[in-house]
Motif scaffolding. Structure first.
Motif, mmCIF file in Angstrom:
data_model
loop_
_atom_site.group_PDB
_atom_site.id
_atom_site.type_symbol
_atom_site.label_atom_id
_atom_site.label_comp_id
_atom_site.label_asym_id
_atom_site.label_seq_id
_atom_site.Cartn_x
_atom_site.Cartn_y
_atom_site.Cartn_z
ATOM 1 N N SER A 211 0.846 -1.193 0.000
ATOM 2 C CA SER A 211 0.000 0.000 0.000
ATOM 3 C C SER A 211 0.883 1.245 0.000
ATOM 4 O O SER A 211 1.907 1.306 0.675
ATOM 5 C CB SER A 211 -0.944 -0.011 1.204
ATOM 6 N N THR A 239 -3.071 0.367 9.184
ATOM 7 C CA THR A 239 -3.260 -0.924 8.512
ATOM 8 C C THR A 239 -4.140 -1.856 9.351
ATOM 9 O O THR A 239 -5.017 -2.541 8.816
ATOM 10 C CB THR A 239 -1.877 -1.569 8.279
ATOM 11 N N ARG A 260 4.791 7.753 -8.616
ATOM 12 C CA ARG A 260 5.075 7.867 -7.178
ATOM 13 C C ARG A 260 6.565 8.049 -6.903
ATOM 14 O O ARG A 260 7.398 7.371 -7.483
ATOM 15 C CB ARG A 260 4.602 6.610 -6.454
HETATM 16 C C1 G1P Z 1 3.173 3.733 6.194
HETATM 17 C C2 G1P Z 1 2.120 2.640 6.448
HETATM 18 C C3 G1P Z 1 2.310 1.480 5.476
HETATM 19 C C4 G1P Z 1 2.294 2.011 4.049
HETATM 20 C C5 G1P Z 1 3.347 3.124 3.870
HETATM 21 C C6 G1P Z 1 3.196 3.769 2.502
HETATM 22 O O1 G1P Z 1 4.435 3.231 6.570
HETATM 23 O O2 G1P Z 1 2.204 2.213 7.801
HETATM 24 O O3 G1P Z 1 1.263 0.556 5.653
HETATM 25 O O4 G1P Z 1 2.519 0.943 3.161
HETATM 26 O O5 G1P Z 1 3.177 4.151 4.852
HETATM 27 O O6 G1P Z 1 4.249 4.640 2.226
HETATM 28 P P1 G1P Z 1 5.720 4.189 6.772
HETATM 29 O O7 G1P Z 1 6.305 4.392 5.417
HETATM 30 O O8 G1P Z 1 5.218 5.463 7.391
HETATM 31 O O9 G1P Z 1 6.634 3.427 7.684
#
Ligand code: G1P
Length: 302
Positions: A211, A239, A260
């Protein structure tokens, strides 16, 4: 960045969680918010706000923390600077800084302690109220004139009460840096999910679809967040709150390939700088020449 035609979708509010310390980007983030680091000629957060506006969002709540005041200044009017630019006849710069303050109605709220992404999004409950809303994580730039978010809003419209996330296929163990989606049905760019697992070890990832930082949530997500216990890393994870929605009103994902950049990561930040520099209407041509001569001089790629 050009602004695409706004949609008439039903989602008008967005929450941007911007409370993190930016430890992946130290030392640049020691004394300034990571969201204010410029990519070419504007801070990263401005791209994210412009994307939301391009997708039809008119009201944005930015969740901040201590030492993030420059972000508030960036989206506010700046009377002294405006007067100076006017007196000097710098009308293009003047128009641009006034435009930034008029992009959307922007509100700020502080997350008092770092308790996780789910908790930060939960700070938006009172502001969002009883309507679907978007979430944009500002580490992710989506350079697509709001197309992915518009598509997600339209899919959310087809499935009232469901949550819609964005996913991208990540090779091998890379997916372990993301929430990994567990699809049960795939129809073109839309998939229905059985669930999602936060940063699983590679052998336990339910798929290679991770994601990325765009979500469209029903207001029920706030009850799920309130019920969610600390998970991965001892933090309240969005999540885990979403996984509970999958069993109820449903959880869908829109997959995409291009556009992205993870600007919270130094290497992808450099890629964003080069690609957006090349696409810049005034600088792009000259920058291409500069790059070409560096590549030739250093024999890169030969
Ligand atoms: C967060 C979310 C994760 C997602 C991601 C996307 O993680 O917790 O589920 O896939 O962003 O960039 P982080 O990158 O803040 O550790």
């Amino acid at each position: 960045m050009t602004t695409a035609e706004p949609t008439t979708g039903t989602v008008r509010k967005a929450v941007i969680p911007a409370a993190g310390y930016g430890t992946r980007f130290l030392p640049a983030t020691k004394a300034q918010p990571k969201e204010m680091i410029p990519v070419v000629d504007r801070p990263a957060i401005q791209y994210v706000v412009e994307e939301a506006v391009a997708a039809g969002i008119t009201d944005i709540l930015i969740v901040t923390s201590t030492n993030k005041q420059t972000m508030e200044n960036h989206f506010d009017r700046a009377p002294d600077l405006e007067r100076t630019l006017e007196a000097k006849g710098k009308t293009d710069a003047l128009d641009e800084i006034v435009r930034i303050a008029d992009l959307a109605t922007i509100h700020f709220i502080r997350q008092p302690e770092a308790r996780g992404l789910g908790h930060a999004i939960g700070m938006g409950a009172a502001h969002v109220g009883d309507e679907p809303f978007a979430v944009l994580l500002p580490d992710d730039l989506m350079i697509d004139d709001g197309a992915l978010l518009r598509r997600m809003i339209s899919v959310a419209g087809d499935h009232p009460g469901a949550a819609v996330i964005s996913v991208k296929e990540f090779p091998g163990a890379e997916v372990s840096a993301y929430g990994a989606a567990d699809p049960i049905e795939i129809d073109g760019d839309v998939m229905k999910l059985r669930g999602i697992v936060e940063k699983p070890p590679p052998e336990e990832a339910p798929s290679q679809f991770g994601s990325t930082g765009r979500y469209v949530f029903p207001p029920e997500i706030f009850d799920e967040i309130a019920r969610t216990k600390p998970g991965h890393g001892g933090e309240i994870q969005i999540t885990d709150a979403m996984a509970n929605l999958a069993a109820g009103a449903g959880l869908y994902a829109v997959s995409f390939v291009e556009g992205r950049y993870d600007v919270g990561q130094k290497l992808d930040y450099l890629r964003a700088t080069v690609e957006l520099g090349l696409a810049h209407p005034e600088l792009g041509g000259q920058f291409a020449d500069v790059l070409a001569s560096i590549v030739a001089e250093r024999g890169i790629g030969s």
